[in-house]
Design a protein around this motif. Structure first.
Motif, PDB file in Angstrom:
ATOM      1  N   GLY A 226      87.471  27.757  20.461  1.00 10.16           N
ATOM      2  CA  GLY A 226      86.759  28.821  21.164  1.00 10.16           C
ATOM      3  C   GLY A 226      85.360  28.369  21.522  1.00 10.16           C
ATOM      4  N   LEU A 227      84.804  28.914  22.591  1.00 11.55           N
ATOM      5  CA  LEU A 227      83.470  28.500  23.015  1.00 11.55           C
ATOM      6  C   LEU A 227      82.693  29.725  23.513  1.00 11.55           C
ATOM      7  N   ILE A 228      81.547  29.910  22.875  1.00  4.84           N
ATOM      8  CA  ILE A 228      80.661  31.016  23.265  1.00  4.84           C
ATOM      9  C   ILE A 228      79.331  30.392  23.680  1.00  4.84           C
ATOM     10  N   VAL A 229      78.861  30.687  24.865  1.00  2.00           N
ATOM     11  CA  VAL A 229      77.580  30.128  25.288  1.00  2.00           C
ATOM     12  C   VAL A 229      76.649  31.254  25.744  1.00  2.00           C
ATOM     13  N   GLY A 230      75.361  31.038  25.480  1.00  2.00           N
ATOM     14  CA  GLY A 230      74.346  32.004  25.905  1.00  2.00           C
ATOM     15  C   GLY A 230      73.338  31.316  26.793  1.00  2.00           C
ATOM     16  N   GLU A 231      73.322  31.650  28.024  1.00  2.00           N
ATOM     17  CA  GLU A 231      72.359  31.143  29.004  1.00  2.00           C
ATOM     18  C   GLU A 231      72.076  29.646  28.929  1.00  2.00           C
ATOM     19  N   PRO A 232      73.097  28.819  29.067  1.00  2.00           N
ATOM     20  CA  PRO A 232      72.781  27.387  29.229  1.00  2.00           C
ATOM     21  C   PRO A 232      72.051  27.224  30.559  1.00  2.00           C
ATOM     22  N   GLY A 233      70.899  26.556  30.546  1.00  2.00           N
ATOM     23  CA  GLY A 233      70.081  26.453  31.759  1.00  2.00           C
ATOM     24  C   GLY A 233      70.856  25.907  32.934  1.00  2.00           C
ATOM     25  N   GLY A 234      71.705  24.941  32.647  1.00  2.00           N
ATOM     26  CA  GLY A 234      72.562  24.310  33.642  1.00  2.00           C
ATOM     27  C   GLY A 234      73.483  23.385  32.886  1.00  2.00           C
TER      28      GLY A 234
ATOM     29  N   GLY B 108      84.841  37.979   8.197  1.00  2.00           N
ATOM     30  CA  GLY B 108      85.839  36.990   7.788  1.00  2.00           C
ATOM     31  C   GLY B 108      85.673  35.605   8.380  1.00  2.00           C
ATOM     32  N   TYR B 109      84.516  35.294   8.913  1.00  2.00           N
ATOM     33  CA  TYR B 109      84.319  33.961   9.492  1.00  2.00           C
ATOM     34  C   TYR B 109      83.411  33.108   8.594  1.00  2.00           C
ATOM     35  N   ARG B 110      83.551  31.814   8.720  1.00  2.00           N
ATOM     36  CA  ARG B 110      82.658  30.867   8.070  1.00  2.00           C
ATOM     37  C   ARG B 110      81.586  30.519   9.113  1.00  2.00           C
TER      38      ARG B 110
ATOM     39  N   THR C 129      85.270  41.096  19.861  1.00  2.00           N
ATOM     40  CA  THR C 129      86.403  41.283  20.775  1.00  2.00           C
ATOM     41  C   THR C 129      86.931  39.929  21.230  1.00  2.00           C
ATOM     42  N   TYR C 130      85.984  39.051  21.577  1.00  2.00           N
ATOM     43  CA  TYR C 130      86.377  37.705  22.035  1.00  2.00           C
ATOM     44  C   TYR C 130      87.087  36.944  20.909  1.00  2.00           C
ATOM     45  N   LEU C 131      86.462  36.965  19.717  1.00  2.00           N
ATOM     46  CA  LEU C 131      87.028  36.201  18.594  1.00  2.00           C
ATOM     47  C   LEU C 131      88.428  36.703  18.242  1.00  2.00           C
ATOM     48  N   ASN C 132      88.612  38.011  18.310  1.00  2.00           N
ATOM     49  CA  ASN C 132      89.935  38.569  17.996  1.00  2.00           C
ATOM     50  C   ASN C 132      90.986  38.203  19.039  1.00  2.00           C
TER      51      ASN C 132
END
Lengths: 336, 224
Positions: free
Chosen positions: A167-175, A90-92, A331-334
């Motif tokens: 909402g903010l989802i991040v994956g391994e930002p170097g710094g 259900g997301y764009r 889970t996070y989005l919900n």
């Protein structure tokens, strides 16, 4: 000796003469790297702030928008395409290659470096432009999902526009601060002197050299350089890893970073929504201690270590995506 | 077409002429009876490399000249996927007191393979070396140009997945070139020279640099 020398010369002459047919240039579009959206009108594109970007979106246009932001600088969104699955929930889901990256339009190096720190504002404005392009109503929620450099960019944007992002989802930002980013880059590229990775990266320089702004040649060399990384656990030789690197924007942003030492965590203290923070088990440059240090900049961060993969595998590895990343994301989005 | 002509010229010149990892000679210690010179070296040149070579001192009656052939390979898990071989000549052109000026010209063949591509290349390497040469030691400066004249690209299935329309085959005109400059020094004991050289590299656009923008080499010559 004279005869031997003559024979060797003849052999060399024969090899060179018979192996060539006609001139073929490294920098002809399409020869070594795919054409960009301005060279191939058949590719999906959007025009944002005067730059043609490679972009696609999936799911109902009015649904909560998740904007996927790729790594780099100079990567592309191909390895994030598993995120398309979110459209089924259900997301764009919006993807775009940043300017000078992937299959988006290329710009000269001076167009970034001449702006100094404002070059970063241009990529923040670009992200704002992408959101504006796909947004169908002012109340539509927007969530940013950024991996690596994309996570840094997403954090910077959220810090500048804390009320605009839900909402903010991040994956391994170097710094997030330049000193951290710089340290991470050094750690992730500290190849062993004797390793195959080092000579895979460096040996090419005697075969191919390219002048500034020769995008085709420089992008190709970066693609070869980014093949595999034993430290971060990346393997860009796997299917679906990438389309095309953006060497010029990468060089330009590293130069801007060194010169101006930007802080992408500025303002993130105002972003009170919980942040979902992924990091991987197999990235040796990203130990638990580093993940805790970097995630410390967010007021509320939910850390999640993804087992069995390296830097890109969090989103790229299909099995990991289906079994680990996607469930955690849902889970996070919900919860938002 | 221009590339053909350059390649042909290079081919014709190759038998008369010797690069970066070429044999480093002490001209003041090279005796007429030292016909054969074998050398081994280790160093940094676009990676950590090991090399061996053979040289033959030619009796031209005009200039001291050493024809040589060399083979080098970088370290790594796969020792056979990358290599460089050279054939050429080193000529001592000028001598004034203890000063010597020599030139090297080499034809180069190199191979490089990664998970994405296999590259083959024919190129050339020209350099000039000016220095002080004494029977027991020498010190010299060098400047040269290493050019990749014509290169063949064959991409792997992995790269074709990224770019299915990639065009394999021979690419010309020249696909690359790097200038280099540095110093070389060594000492000689009886029929052996131990030499050390090092310097910097920059691309032919005079702006960009290779990822490893320097080179260094430690080697030994055995003359007999």
């Amino acid at each position: 000796m004279k005869n031997t020398s003559s024979l060797l010369a003849l052999a060399f002459l024969a090899l060179v003469s018979f192996s060539c047919s006609k001139e073929r240039f490294l920098n002809d579009p399409g020869n070594l790297v795919p054409k960009t959206v301005d060279q191939d009108p058949g590719l999906p594109s959007i025009l944002v702030n005067g730059v043609l970007l490679h972009s696609e979106a999936f799911g109902h246009p009015d649904s909560t928008m998740i904007v996927c932001i790729h790594g780099g600088p100079g990567g592309d969104y191909r390895y994030l395409l598993n995120c398309k699955d979110l459209a089924n929930y259900g997301y764009r889901v919006v993807f775009y290659d940043q300017r000078g990256s992937g299959l988006s339009q290329r710009l000269p190096k001076a167009s970034y470096t001449s702006l100094g720190l404002a070059a970063l504002d241009a990529v923040f404005n670009e992200l704002g432009g992408v959101i504006a392009h796909y947004r169908t109503n002012p109340n539509q929620k927007v969530i940013l999902l950024g991996h690596s450099w994309g996570g840094i960019l997403a954090t910077g944007y959220a810090g500048k526009n804390p009320g605009a992002i839900q909402g903010l989802i991040v994956g391994e930002p170097g710094g997030l601060k330049w000193a951290e980013i710089s340290e991470y880059i050094k750690k992730s590229n500290a190849f062993n002197l004797w390793s195959e990775s080092l000579n895979d990266a460096t040996y090419t320089d005697q075969f191919v050299t390219g002048r500034e702004d020769r995008h085709e040649i420089l992008d190709y060399k970066l693609a070869l350089l980014a093949g595999t990384n034993e430290i971060t656990g990346e393997n860009n030789t796997e299917p679906g890893s990438a389309w095309r690197s953006g060497a010029v924007i990468r060089d330009a942003f590293l130069e801007i970073g060194e010169n101006y030492k930007p802080d992408f965590s500025e303002g993130i203290g105002q972003f009170k929504t919980p942040v979902l923070f992924f990091f991987s088990e197999k990235n040796k440059a990203y130990p638990d201690s580093w993940a805790h240090k970097i995630s410390g900049a967010y007021p509320l961060a939910d850390l999640h270590k993804v087992a069995g993969v390296g830097h890109s595998g969090i989103f790229q590895d299909k099995k990991t995506w289906q079994e680990k990343t996607l469930p955690k994301l849902l889970t996070y989005l919900n919860s938002l | 077409m221009k590339t053909y002509i350059k390649s042909i010229l290079l081919s014709l010149l190759t038998p008369f002429v010797s690069t970066l990892d070429a044999q480093t000679l002490n001209w003041a210690n090279l005796q007429e009876e030292n016909r054969h010179i074998i050398h081994a070296q280790f160093g940094m040149e676009y990676g950590a490399v090991f090399g061996i070579g053979y040289g033959y001192q030619m009796n031209t009656g005009l200039f001291p000249m050493v024809a040589s052939m060399e083979y080098s390979f970088p370290s790594g898990k796969n020792l056979l996927d990358d290599l460089k071989s050279k054939i050429g000549v080193q000529i001592r052109l000028v001598q004034y007191r203890h000063f010597r000026f020599s030139a090297k010209l080499q034809g180069v063949f190199r191979r490089h393979e990664t998970g994405l591509v296999r590259l083959l290349n024919f190129g050339s390497d020209f350099s000039g070396i000016l220095g002080i040469y004494r029977p027991k030691w020498f010190f010299a400066g060098e400047f040269g140009f290493d050019k990749a004249i014509v290169s063949h690209f064959k991409h792997s299935k992995a790269y074709r997945d990224q770019h299915p329309q990639v065009v394999d085959g021979w690419y010309e005109p020249a696909t690359g070139g790097n200038f280099y400059y540095g110093v070389q020094t060594g000492f000689s004991i009886k029929n052996q020279d131990i030499f050390l050289k090092g310097g910097k590299m920059f691309a032919q656009d005079f702006k960009t640099k290779p990822l490893l923008p320097f080179y260094g080499q430690l080697g030994v010559n055995l003359k007999f």
